[in-house]
Design a protein around this motif. Structure first.
Motif, short mmCIF file in Angstrom:
data_model
loop_
_atom_site.label_atom_id
_atom_site.label_comp_id
_atom_site.label_asym_id
_atom_site.label_seq_id
_atom_site.Cartn_x
_atom_site.Cartn_y
_atom_site.Cartn_z
N LEU A 79 -66.81 -0.54 25.97
CA LEU A 79 -65.82 0.12 26.82
C LEU A 79 -66.46 1.22 27.66
CD1 LEU A 79 -62.95 0.28 24.18
CD2 LEU A 79 -63.04 -1.21 26.20
N ALA A 80 -67.31 2.03 27.07
CA ALA A 80 -67.98 3.09 27.83
C ALA A 80 -68.92 2.50 28.87
CB ALA A 80 -68.74 4.02 26.88
N GLY A 81 -69.57 1.40 28.53
CA GLY A 81 -70.50 0.76 29.45
C GLY A 81 -69.84 0.12 30.65
N GLU A 82 -68.53 -0.06 30.59
CA GLU A 82 -67.80 -0.66 31.71
C GLU A 82 -67.64 0.29 32.90
OE1 GLU A 82 -64.96 -3.72 29.18
OE2 GLU A 82 -64.15 -1.79 29.80
N TYR A 83 -67.97 1.55 32.71
CA TYR A 83 -67.78 2.56 33.74
C TYR A 83 -69.10 2.89 34.45
CZ TYR A 83 -63.43 3.65 31.23
OH TYR A 83 -62.22 3.58 30.62
N VAL A 84 -69.00 3.20 35.73
CA VAL A 84 -70.16 3.73 36.45
C VAL A 84 -70.37 5.18 36.00
CG1 VAL A 84 -69.86 2.22 38.46
CG2 VAL A 84 -68.79 4.48 38.45
N ASN A 85 -71.56 5.70 36.25
CA ASN A 85 -71.87 7.07 35.81
C ASN A 85 -70.98 8.11 36.47
OD1 ASN A 85 -73.89 6.33 34.02
ND2 ASN A 85 -75.44 6.31 35.62
N ASN A 86 -70.58 7.89 37.72
CA ASN A 86 -69.76 8.88 38.42
C ASN A 86 -68.28 8.47 38.47
OD1 ASN A 86 -70.18 6.79 40.17
ND2 ASN A 86 -70.55 8.07 41.97
N LEU A 87 -67.80 7.89 37.38
CA LEU A 87 -66.40 7.49 37.26
C LEU A 87 -65.45 8.65 37.57
CD1 LEU A 87 -64.17 5.47 36.08
CD2 LEU A 87 -64.52 6.70 33.93
N VAL A 88 -64.35 8.34 38.24
CA VAL A 88 -63.23 9.26 38.42
C VAL A 88 -62.10 8.72 37.56
CG1 VAL A 88 -61.56 10.23 40.05
CG2 VAL A 88 -63.95 9.87 40.75
N TYR A 89 -61.58 9.56 36.66
CA TYR A 89 -60.56 9.14 35.70
C TYR A 89 -59.38 10.10 35.80
CZ TYR A 89 -58.57 8.12 31.03
OH TYR A 89 -57.74 7.79 29.99
N PHE A 90 -58.27 9.61 36.33
CA PHE A 90 -57.05 10.40 36.46
C PHE A 90 -56.07 10.00 35.37
CE2 PHE A 90 -57.94 10.43 41.27
CZ PHE A 90 -58.65 11.61 41.17
N CYS A 91 -55.59 10.99 34.64
CA CYS A 91 -54.57 10.78 33.61
C CYS A 91 -53.84 12.11 33.40
CB CYS A 91 -55.20 10.27 32.32
SG CYS A 91 -56.43 11.38 31.61
N ALA A 92 -52.83 12.10 32.56
CA ALA A 92 -51.98 13.29 32.40
C ALA A 92 -52.77 14.51 31.94
CB ALA A 92 -50.86 13.00 31.42
N THR A 103 -65.28 9.20 28.68
CA THR A 103 -65.35 8.53 27.38
C THR A 103 -65.18 9.53 26.24
OG1 THR A 103 -67.76 8.56 27.41
CG2 THR A 103 -66.69 6.57 28.20
N ASN A 104 -65.61 10.77 26.42
CA ASN A 104 -65.36 11.78 25.39
C ASN A 104 -63.86 11.98 25.17
OD1 ASN A 104 -68.05 12.21 24.87
ND2 ASN A 104 -68.19 14.05 26.13
N ARG A 105 -63.07 11.87 26.24
CA ARG A 105 -61.61 11.96 26.11
C ARG A 105 -61.02 10.66 25.58
NH1 ARG A 105 -57.79 12.34 24.11
NH2 ARG A 105 -55.74 12.89 24.88
N GLU A 106 -61.50 9.56 26.09
CA GLU A 106 -60.90 8.27 25.73
C GLU A 106 -61.19 7.81 24.31
OE1 GLU A 106 -59.75 5.08 28.72
OE2 GLU A 106 -61.83 5.60 29.21
N VAL A 107 -62.22 8.30 23.69
CA VAL A 107 -62.58 7.82 22.35
C VAL A 107 -61.40 7.98 21.38
CG1 VAL A 107 -63.67 9.95 21.50
CG2 VAL A 107 -64.45 7.72 20.69
N ASN A 108 -60.63 9.06 21.51
CA ASN A 108 -59.44 9.23 20.67
C ASN A 108 -58.42 8.13 20.94
OD1 ASN A 108 -58.99 11.78 18.91
ND2 ASN A 108 -60.24 12.45 20.63
N ARG A 109 -58.21 7.82 22.20
CA ARG A 109 -57.25 6.78 22.55
C ARG A 109 -57.71 5.42 22.05
NH1 ARG A 109 -56.48 9.19 28.56
NH2 ARG A 109 -55.23 10.97 27.93
N TRP A 110 -58.99 5.11 22.27
CA TRP A 110 -59.50 3.82 21.80
C TRP A 110 -59.34 3.69 20.29
CZ3 TRP A 110 -64.76 4.62 24.67
CH2 TRP A 110 -64.57 4.41 26.04
N ALA A 111 -59.63 4.77 19.56
CA ALA A 111 -59.52 4.73 18.10
C ALA A 111 -58.09 4.45 17.65
CB ALA A 111 -60.03 6.04 17.50
N ILE A 112 -57.13 5.06 18.32
CA ILE A 112 -55.72 4.84 17.96
C ILE A 112 -55.28 3.42 18.32
CG2 ILE A 112 -53.34 5.50 18.51
CD1 ILE A 112 -54.49 8.40 18.89
N LEU A 113 -55.64 2.96 19.50
CA LEU A 113 -55.19 1.65 19.98
C LEU A 113 -55.89 0.49 19.26
CD1 LEU A 113 -54.99 2.41 23.80
CD2 LEU A 113 -53.18 2.58 22.08
#
Length: 188
Positions: A79-92, A103-113
Motif C-alpha cells: 500500500l505504501a509503495g503504491e504512492y509516489v514520493n511527493n504524494l498529496v493526500y487530502f482528508c479530514a 503512510t504514517n497517518r494511514e497505517v492506523n486506518r489500514w490496521a483497522i480496515l
C-alpha cells in the motif's frame, strides 16, 4: 427506471462484496502488485501518444484488484509503495504531503480496515483516464455491522507513475484508533 451498473464487468476480479476472491487469485494479485511497484518511475511520466490516457486507464483497471487485495491482506508495504514520493493526500485530518507523512497517518486506518474478522468491499469503482473513484464499506464478519465506510478519489498515472493525489472521506462507526496489536500486524 435507470439501468443498474456492475462496476466490475471490465475488471479481472470482483471486490464488490465479500468472498468473491479465491485464495489462488489473492496470491496472484499480490504478486502482480509487487510487479506493478517495480515499474514505478521516480518522476511522473508525461501523457503522450506513446503513453496515452487510454493506456493509463487500462493499467489502472489492472492495478485496482491488486490494491484491494493488498488492503484486505494488510500489506502495508504494498500500500505504501503504491504512492509516489511527493504524494498529496487530502482528508479530514490532513492535508499530508509526501509518502512518509501520508503512510504514517494511514497505517492506523489500514490496521483497522484489515483487522482479522473484518472484510472491506468496494461496490462502486469508476475509472476515467488517470482518475479512479471508489466507495467502500468495511464489515464485521461475525455481526455484519458496518464498522467503517467511505469514498476516495485517486489520481494514478498507471504503473509508471503510481498514485500522486489521494482525496478521501472516511466514517468510522467502531474502532477509531488501531490497537498496538493491529498496528504491529499491519507494519510487519
Amino acid at each position: 427506471m435507470t439501468k443498474r451498473t456492475n462496476y466490475y464487468n471490465d475488471l479481472l476480479v470482483n471486490y464488490s462484496k465479500r468472498e468473491l476472491v479465491s485464495n489462488e487469485q489473492a496470491i496472484k494479485l499480490l504478486k502482480d502488485a509487487e510487479t506493478y511497484l517495480s515499474l514505478r518511475n521516480d518522476t511522473l511520466p508525461e501523457i503522450t501518444l506513446e503513453y496515452s490516457l487510454e493506456q493509463v486507464e487500462q493499467e489502472n483497471k489492472h492495478w485496482w484488484p491488486t490494491h484491494c487485495e493488498a488492503l484486505r491482506q494488510g500489506r502495508g508495504d504494498i500500500l505504501a509503495g503504491e504512492y509516489v514520493n511527493n504524494l498529496v493526500y487530502f482528508c479530514a485530518d490532513g492535508p499530508f504531503y509526501g509518502r512518509t507523512a501520508a503512510t504514517n497517518r494511514e497505517v492506523n486506518r489500514w490496521a483497522i480496515l484489515a483487522q482479522p474478522s473484518v472484510t472491506i468491499a468496494w461496490p462502486i469503482i469508476m475509472f476515467k483516464g488517470e482518475v479512479i473513484y471508489s466507495e467502500w464499506n468495511c464489515f464485521d464478519d461475525e455481526t455484519n455491522e458496518v464498522i467503517a465506510k467511505g469514498n476516495e478519489t485517486l489520481l494514478r498515472r498507471g504503473h509508471r507513475g503510481s498514485c500522486y493525489l489521494k482525496c478521501e472521506q472516511i466514517s468510522f462507526h467502531r474502532d477509531v484508533s488501531a490497537s498496538e496489536e493491529l498496528l504491529y500486524w499491519i507494519r510487519r
